[in-house]
Enzyme design. Sequence first.
Site, short mmCIF file in Angstrom:
data_model
loop_
_atom_site.label_atom_id
_atom_site.label_comp_id
_atom_site.label_asym_id
_atom_site.label_seq_id
_atom_site.Cartn_x
_atom_site.Cartn_y
_atom_site.Cartn_z
N SER A 1 0.84 -1.20 0.00
CA SER A 1 0.00 0.00 0.00
C SER A 1 0.87 1.25 0.00
O SER A 1 2.02 1.23 0.43
CB SER A 1 -0.92 0.02 1.23
OG SER A 1 -0.25 0.57 2.35
N ASP A 2 0.30 2.35 -0.46
CA ASP A 2 0.97 3.63 -0.30
C ASP A 2 0.79 4.09 1.15
O ASP A 2 -0.10 3.62 1.87
CB ASP A 2 0.40 4.67 -1.27
CG ASP A 2 1.44 5.70 -1.68
OD1 ASP A 2 2.41 5.90 -0.92
OD2 ASP A 2 1.30 6.31 -2.76
#
Length: 944
Positions: free
Chosen positions: A242-243
């Site tokens: 994920s960012d």
Amino acid sequence: MTVDSPSTPPFRDPHLPFAKRIDDLLARLTLDEKISFLHQFAPAVERLGIAAWRTGQEALHGVAWMGPATVFPQAVGLGATWNPELVRRIGEAVSKEARAMRARDDRVGLNVWSPTVNLLRHPLWGRNEEGYAEDPKLTSAIATAYTRGLRGDHPVYWRTAPVLKHWLAHNNETDRATSSASVRPRVLHEYDLRAFRETVEAGAVAGVMPAYNLVNGRPNHVSPYLREQLRTWTDEELLVCSDAGAPSNLVDAEHYFDTHEEATAAALLAGVDSFTDHGTDSSPITARVRGAVEQGLLTEADIDTAVRRQLSVRFRLGEFDPHYDPHAGTGEFDTPAHRELAREAAEQAIVLLKNDDDLLPLAPGTRIAVVGPLADECKLDWYSGTLIHRSTPLEGLYERFGAEHVEFAEGVDRVRLRTAAGAFLSVPPAEAPDRARAAEGALDPALLSGRTDLPPLTTDATGTEFALADWGEGVLTLRAPDGRYLSVAEDGYLRASADQPGGWVVQETFRLEPHRGGHLLEHLGTGRHVRVAADGVKVADTGDVFEVVTVERGEEAVARAAAGADVVVVVAGNDPHINGRETEDRTTLLLPEHQRRLLHAARAANPRTVLVLVSAYPYAVDTVRLPAALWTAHGGQAAGTALARVLAGDVSPAGRLPQTWYASDADLPDLLDYDVIGSRQTYLYFDGTPLFPFGHGLSYASFAYAGPAARVEADSVLVSCTVTNTGDRTADEVVQLYGRAVEPSAARPRRELLDHRRITLAPGETAAVSFEVPLSALEFWDVRQGGWHLEGGPYELLLGASSADVRLRTTVHLDGPPPAPRRARERGLAGAGFDEQSGIAIVDRTKAAGDAVTPAHGGTAELVYRACDFGAGVSEVSADLAGEGTLELSLDGGPVLATLTPDTPTAGPYSYTRVTAALVAEGVHDVRLALRGPLRLAHVGFSG
């Protein structure tokens, strides 16, 4: 660390396949241990002898954030080289430096979050510097080369494990965590997915990172395309990271889910394997996962799937086989070869935009005035390492032409700031050592704070003369005579303390606001105003009024230097941390007004003026009265040396523009309009006249193209020609091959890059250049059938030096059926499967999968579906609708034949009702739908 058993467990056996070893290790891990692996910072499992591990090491154009490293040109500059082999070598050098740095600092990771393969669709995107090109073919070629270099060539063990960013259709910083990109099926498959797909299929990618934004109403972190597309492109286990903070955004910013447990479960089931959230504190994520398991939203098997993908990467990196890892102990750091490679890359990235009357190259002994705010700068961006070596344009010109032949004028305004009491702001003397920002390295440089070891500004009778640089839109920096920028630290005091503007929130920018005959000085990082206090100058809720006393205007210094020179080199452009960067899009293509004034002053004083743009993105500049212009991205540690060598003719420039340079803001679509087909974006569809076209770049040599030939064989088209250097110096030429369908049945690109080759030719030398183009490269996504289609007919093949500079043309005829009509009676019409639209937003049909359409602002929208076959006839139409409003249907532009309206508004956006109406139709027709009101349409069916 200790191990349970004296015998070697299977997961430690290097002779077993990775899959069996991972099976064994998974069986030994407890559920809590497996859950702990889902966070970016996975802890050690001491009882099994497993070390701590983290995902993520920024390495976009060199190892970033971890202190000194070789700094190569920005990614957009690497794209401008059009040289995959060069970029592969850069990737190799970066991965070797990562290995060397990790050997002395285990904070350096081997799971590198690079490259960025988002297409440079819109030049105002703040992160333009991070991408390679607006074209998917060029982007995938450069990205594939970089990932191959990062991975290494060992068949089993990887030197580093690259993760592609940012999945998917991500080109805006404005509202980036809450905005949704409407991506129609053709744009999705032909444009946005393509760069990812071709890079993943090449086999050197370890994973991807979803983007912050939503696509078609659904957050990318729960995108069904991760499963439906990404994971079908390779047999490798791909790690989806994920960012930063994006998992929490699913609830906190996007309000897409009600609880974090629900959101975390949905992301993991969609394919997110590692959660980057809450920095190094894994407890919130692990608690959410445990809660999801307790609520029955996740099973242990779901968690095993994600952990397996992470372990697959760790095994490939040799973590569990230290004695067999061929990359252990092979790191190289700041070697002469890396320095030479940085210079070579900087040279190859320079694009000669214009060169009237062969003003360039400059002859030995030329008296040069080098002017402008970037003339003595070597700027870094957010994803740079700390410079070990540094070369500015001024330094490069001094070295190449001799200091006696070079005069410098920065062109900034020299000012003093006087208080209402008559005193001036003053920088007190300080003896603290110089310190470059982030020189010590940081896992998260956003957490680095400003310096407090220097005294704050005071006032006195004479004050300090500051260099005031105006970066556009009223954003200013103020620099003290010793080169340090005014900055504000956490204690709120103003100090001359920063070596450069920078940081996640820049603390070195200001704005002068007219107030009561003077100016308030707003500090943009805090939003507060500068005020003089008894203990020093600080920021406060109310500020003092200052008079700006101008000692010298930048234009005056530039004009003086220009008047006495043979040639003026104006170095203009951007600071990568100001007005266009991550979190901030640009608002205009124009150069900052102050830089335009400097350029005008130089040109007025000396018509032999060369404009050098050093920038992370294109500009709309008036080049009509300029004899020569060049562009380069921020070129890393060797930028100045490279520029000087190109200006002197030691190297003939051969960089090519990786994106269209538009002539004005009026040529641009809205930043959030992702429909490159419908709004005619990028060189693929743009109908206007650009300032400089995609692929453009001049040379000091000249090249003749001849002998075009093309033939179709099996599943490909073979294209060839010869290229001869007709100039008087050795130079590179970038041979570009484009194709276009001559008689398409649907909107197709005006021309599309099929392949390219960068070649080096001596004077008089001729090279045969050939390309093998797979027929699949000429397919388009047929929305009528929901798949790829090769349409028969003539295809023109264009060979030349840019998308506009076509030297040779030839045509091939391909066999293939025309697109079949839509089987409307049998399949109906998917709402998002339109051919044309006006005013539509594509939204999520459900939170898990599927698309629907709705008027973008709740008003009216129209859709066109071409060639719909009703067969022998239908008598009824049905529509799956949510919300409230009216759907009108007509055929072939005629009157409304059916109106469908829900009896009552549905319970919510995902609650659909089927509405029917009479409709008599037979044969093939174009269907037109009009949506009125906040109504969602998922599907239209026909029967009877």
